[in-house]
Every structure is written in C-alpha cells, then in structure tokens.
Design an enzyme around this catalytic site. Structure first.
Site, PDB file in Angstrom:
ATOM      1  N   TYR A 194       6.769   7.199   5.227  1.00 45.14           N
ATOM      2  CA  TYR A 194       6.054   6.149   4.506  1.00 45.14           C
ATOM      3  C   TYR A 194       5.194   6.747   3.411  1.00 45.14           C
ATOM      4  CZ  TYR A 194       3.146   1.940   4.063  1.00 45.14           C
ATOM      5  OH  TYR A 194       2.488   0.825   3.606  1.00 45.14           O
ATOM      6  N   ARG A 249       8.444  -4.195   3.020  1.00 44.88           N
ATOM      7  CA  ARG A 249       9.837  -4.358   2.584  1.00 44.88           C
ATOM      8  C   ARG A 249      10.384  -5.749   2.903  1.00 44.88           C
ATOM      9  NH1 ARG A 249      12.492   0.702   5.451  1.00 44.88           N
ATOM     10  NH2 ARG A 249      10.689   0.414   6.828  1.00 44.88           N
ATOM     11  N   LYS A 251      -1.836  -4.561  13.932  1.00 44.97           N
ATOM     12  CA  LYS A 251      -0.540  -4.544  13.242  1.00 44.97           C
ATOM     13  C   LYS A 251       0.461  -3.818  14.137  1.00 44.97           C
ATOM     14  CE  LYS A 251       1.776  -3.609   8.869  1.00 44.97           C
ATOM     15  NZ  LYS A 251       1.658  -3.315   7.426  1.00 44.97           N
ATOM     16  N   ASP A 274       0.809  -1.216   0.000  1.00 41.45           N
ATOM     17  CA  ASP A 274       0.000   0.000   0.000  1.00 41.45           C
ATOM     18  C   ASP A 274       0.843   1.268   0.000  1.00 41.45           C
ATOM     19  OD1 ASP A 274       0.784  -0.890   2.602  1.00 41.45           O
ATOM     20  OD2 ASP A 274      -0.530   0.604   3.494  1.00 41.45           O
ATOM     21  N   SER A 311       7.205  -5.160   9.984  1.00 43.54           N
ATOM     22  CA  SER A 311       8.642  -5.432  10.061  1.00 43.54           C
ATOM     23  C   SER A 311       9.424  -4.188  10.453  1.00 43.54           C
ATOM     24  CB  SER A 311       9.158  -5.985   8.734  1.00 43.54           C
ATOM     25  OG  SER A 311       8.859  -5.103   7.665  1.00 43.54           O
ATOM     26  N   GLY A 312       8.989  -3.009  10.025  1.00 43.94           N
ATOM     27  CA  GLY A 312       9.545  -1.752  10.507  1.00 43.94           C
ATOM     28  C   GLY A 312      11.010  -1.509  10.224  1.00 43.94           C
ATOM     29  N   GLY A 313      11.538  -2.072   9.151  1.00 42.89           N
ATOM     30  CA  GLY A 313      12.935  -1.826   8.821  1.00 42.89           C
ATOM     31  C   GLY A 313      13.880  -2.944   9.220  1.00 42.89           C
ATOM     32  N   GLU A 321      -3.030   0.003  13.716  1.00 42.65           N
ATOM     33  CA  GLU A 321      -1.568   0.041  13.626  1.00 42.65           C
ATOM     34  C   GLU A 321      -0.970   1.293  14.264  1.00 42.65           C
ATOM     35  OE1 GLU A 321       2.084  -0.015  10.316  1.00 42.65           O
ATOM     36  OE2 GLU A 321      -0.002  -0.042   9.637  1.00 42.65           O
ATOM     37  N   GLU A 345       2.360   2.245  15.110  1.00 47.38           N
ATOM     38  CA  GLU A 345       3.734   1.770  14.957  1.00 47.38           C
ATOM     39  C   GLU A 345       4.663   2.477  15.946  1.00 47.38           C
ATOM     40  OE1 GLU A 345       7.375   1.371  11.681  1.00 47.38           O
ATOM     41  OE2 GLU A 345       5.369   1.974  11.003  1.00 47.38           O
ATOM     42  N   SER A 379       2.471  -8.856   8.538  1.00 42.08           N
ATOM     43  CA  SER A 379       1.954  -7.926   7.538  1.00 42.08           C
ATOM     44  C   SER A 379       3.151  -7.101   7.092  1.00 42.08           C
ATOM     45  CB  SER A 379       0.855  -7.037   8.128  1.00 42.08           C
ATOM     46  OG  SER A 379       0.417  -6.089   7.163  1.00 42.08           O
ATOM     47  N   ARG A 398      10.984   3.441  -4.258  1.00 39.01           N
ATOM     48  CA  ARG A 398      11.354   2.042  -4.479  1.00 39.01           C
ATOM     49  C   ARG A 398      11.768   1.831  -5.935  1.00 39.01           C
ATOM     50  NH1 ARG A 398       8.153  -0.466  -0.269  1.00 39.01           N
ATOM     51  NH2 ARG A 398       8.625   0.851   1.526  1.00 39.01           N
ATOM     52  N   LYS A 443      -6.655  -0.336   6.537  1.00 36.83           N
ATOM     53  CA  LYS A 443      -5.480  -0.088   7.383  1.00 36.83           C
ATOM     54  C   LYS A 443      -5.323   1.403   7.647  1.00 36.83           C
ATOM     55  CE  LYS A 443      -1.181   0.650   6.532  1.00 36.83           C
ATOM     56  NZ  LYS A 443       0.252   0.661   6.154  1.00 36.83           N
TER      57      LYS A 443
END
Length: 387
Positions: free
Chosen positions: A387, A328, A256, A62, A298-300, A214, A216, A325, A71, A174
C-alpha cells in the site's frame, strides 16, 4: 479530562487469555479502566458521530505518492505532483459527493495541497460537508523475529504531527497495520499490531483526532472463511485489550476492519449472506456498542462485491453504524474513465458518484445491484499488494 469506569464484559478478552493465572469461577474479577481523552473529549465524540452518519461512509484517498504513481501508471500518466493534484481535485470536487461521503482520508501531501483552481482541498471537502482525515502511519517494515511478517512504524513524533494536522483542518486519523494468515499469524505479530494501534489511538485522541483503528487481515491465502473468523477474533480481542490498557475512549474511535471472507485463493467462495453472517458474529463477540462506527475496508474485492457484502450486513439493525471506507472499490472505474483527460472529468466524477451512491444504499440496506457494469464486477485482489 473525561473519565469513565468500564467494567469488563463480553466484548473484552478474558484476562486469562493474556496471563497464565486463571481466577476462580467463584471469584469474578472486575477490571476498571480510566479513559482519558483530554480536552477534546466532546469534540471527538461529535466528530465520530458525524463520520458515522446514516447513508454515508469514507472515501479513502490516502495512497502514498508511490502508490498513487502506480494508479496513474495504469492509465498511462507520469507520477508528478501536477497529475496527482489533478486526480485528487477530480475526486473532492465531484458535485454532491457529500450526500454519500462523510469523511475523506488524505495523504499528507493532499492535506496541504490546493485544487487545480487554487482552493485548499481541505476547504473544498468542508464545503461538501465531508470531514477531512489524515493517514498518520509511516508504513510497514519487516518484523524481526517473526515469520516474515510486518509491523507498522510511525509512533516517533506522532504527537507533534497530529497537532499540526489538526491545525491544518484534519479531524480524524488513520493507522493501518496488517496481519497475514498464511504467515501464521504469529503471536508476536498480532501483539505488535495491537499495541501499535492502541498507542497511536491514545496519541491521536490526545491531539484532537478521532483514530481509525485498522488491523487489516490480508486477503492473501487459500484458507477458508472459518480460519479468517478464528484469526479475526484473536486479533480484535488483542486490539481492544490494549486500547483499554491505553485508556482510549471507545466513543471517540472508528474501526476499519476487514470483512470475514475466505482467502482470495480459496476455491470455496462465500456468498454475501455468508460474509455478513460471519462478520456480524465477529463484531458482536468483539466490538463494544460504545464504538460509533465500523467502516469496512474493501481489501481487493471488486466494486460490486464490496457493496453487496456491505448491503447484506445492513439487512437488520446493528449496535453500530456499519459502513464503508473504500479506496479502490470507489475509485477503480472512476480512474479508468478519467484516463488523464480533461474532457473525461465529468464522466469520471459521475462514475465516482455512482459507486458512492451504491454504497450509501448498501449502508442503509437498500442496494439492489441493478445496472452494474461488468467492469465494476472485476476483482482487484493483488497477491502481496503493498500500500
């Protein structure tokens, strides 16, 4: 209309944490919440259980057009709709992806987009037995009055957007907000994050979408794992307090969260077993068993690190479906393998399937780490990542 009376128990914060008055220990206080999810109650529960199915997790694809452009730039491609379409087609059309992936979070452009051969991306996902989801927040902006912290915008017009996304085929949503440990976090920022998530969750459920909640906890910082654990407890206590205040049906949500890890710049690293110990302790203290699935971000972390930590958390039974979820951590090697070249599509899809299978095994507690490439072990943390 579905309703249930939820008595206050260990997973909900004590009222004394939120108000100055503390009830006498001799007079226990029962707090009753009426849960409303409208005419979609049964469907929400079914959707959440489908996404939280054994051996499967979520592919987060997303990224906004701007982030997707970053990317693509990393492999020398321009940020055009055609290039975004080609890459997203590669992802959703990977043969057998649905064996490991139960849901895919899409950006609004992708929800309405077709593949390069003219099939609706939503239809391709459904054919793969993958539930389409949609990012509904409008991004982070500075939180005035805080310690250089952020809040997440997007509540204005959310109900009508959710209704339109449901009609287009989305079945879950989300909303991502963030909490920064180096910047406090301030009580204002935590409360704003929790309230925004709760209002979004109630609105999403009212329009047929299972909300992924989420908040984070960013990896940025030099703090140790104990500090992350402390902040995470506070954040999730506040989140569930306001979810209950907004009559959100817990059986129809997914979470998440960030894993409980040291800050990315902390000199003392944690083993997968330590991450699992702290993270599961957090979940048991703060997350009610009514929640069907916990889909970690995963957050990096590196691809392998994210998989190892997930595997460590699934070495014994949990009250919830504990899964992934990842964005990267599923896509990094895939993107580099593709490189924007048509002749590399199959190899890139194979790379995606390799990561998806590894995390599927981790969800089942059966990941061994055999045959992992050096590239998959490279960290992806970016300080101040937007993000």
């Amino acid at each position: 209309m579905a309703s249930a009376s939820l008595l206050k128990s260990s997973f909900l914060p004590k009222r004394s944490e939120w108000v100055a008055a503390r009830p006498s220990a001799a007079q226990p206080m029962a707090v009753s919440f009426t849960v409303r999810a409208g005419s979609y109650s049964d469907e929400l529960v079914k959707t959440a259980k489908s996404v939280a199915s054994p051996g499967r997790g979520i592919l987060a694809m997303d990224e906004s057009n701007a982030t997707c452009g970053k990317r693509l730039a990393s492999i020398g491609l321009e940020n055009t709709e055609a290039n975004r379409q080609a890459y997203r087609t590669l992802l959703v059309a990977a043969p057998g992806l649905g064996q490991y992936i139960s849901g895919a979070i899409l950006f609004e452009e992708t929800l309405y987009q077709s593949t390069t051969d003219g099939k609706k991306i939503v239809d391709v996902l459904v054919e793969q037995n993958i539930m389409p989801g949609i990012k509904v927040d409008k991004g982070l902006v500075p939180l005035v009055g805080s310690n250089n912290e952020s809040w997440c915008q997007g509540l204005d017009g959310l109900a009508s957007r959710c209704a339109a996304y449901y009609q287009q085929g989305a079945r879950f949503a989300k909303w991502r907000t963030v909490v920064s440990i180096p910047n406090g976090p301030s009580a204002l920022a935590v409360k704003e994050a929790a309230w925004g998530l709760a209002r979004y969750a109630a609105i999403a459920q009212d329009n047929g979408l299972v909300p992924i909640v989420e908040p984070e906890i960013l990896l940025d910082g030099e703090h140790g794992i104990e500090r992350t654990f402390e902040v995470s407890q506070n954040v999730w206590a506040e989140v569930f307090f306001y979810l209950a205040e907004n009559n959100v049906m817990f059986e129809g949500i997914l979470l998440k969260p960030s894993m409980v890890t040291p800050g990315a710049e902390c000199k003392e690293k944690a083993t997968p077993e330590q991450v699992a110990e702290y993270t599961l302790k957090l979940l048991h203290r703060r997350i009610p068993p009514a929640v069907p699935g916990i889909m970690f971000l995963s957050g990096g972390q590196s691809e392998v690190e994210a998989t190892q930590n997930l595997n460590a958390m699934n070495q014994s039974p949990n009250p919830w479906h504990v899964s992934f979820s990842y964005a990267r951590a599923l896509q990094n090697t895939c993107l580099k393998t593709w490189g924007g070249r048509q002749e590399n599509v199959k190899a890139a899809q194979d790379a995606l399937l390799t990561r998806a299978k590894a995390n599927s095994l981790a969800q089942l507690g059966k990941y061994t780490g055999e045959g992992e490439s050096a590239e998959a072990k490279e960290g992806m943390f970016v300080k101040g990542y937007s993000y």
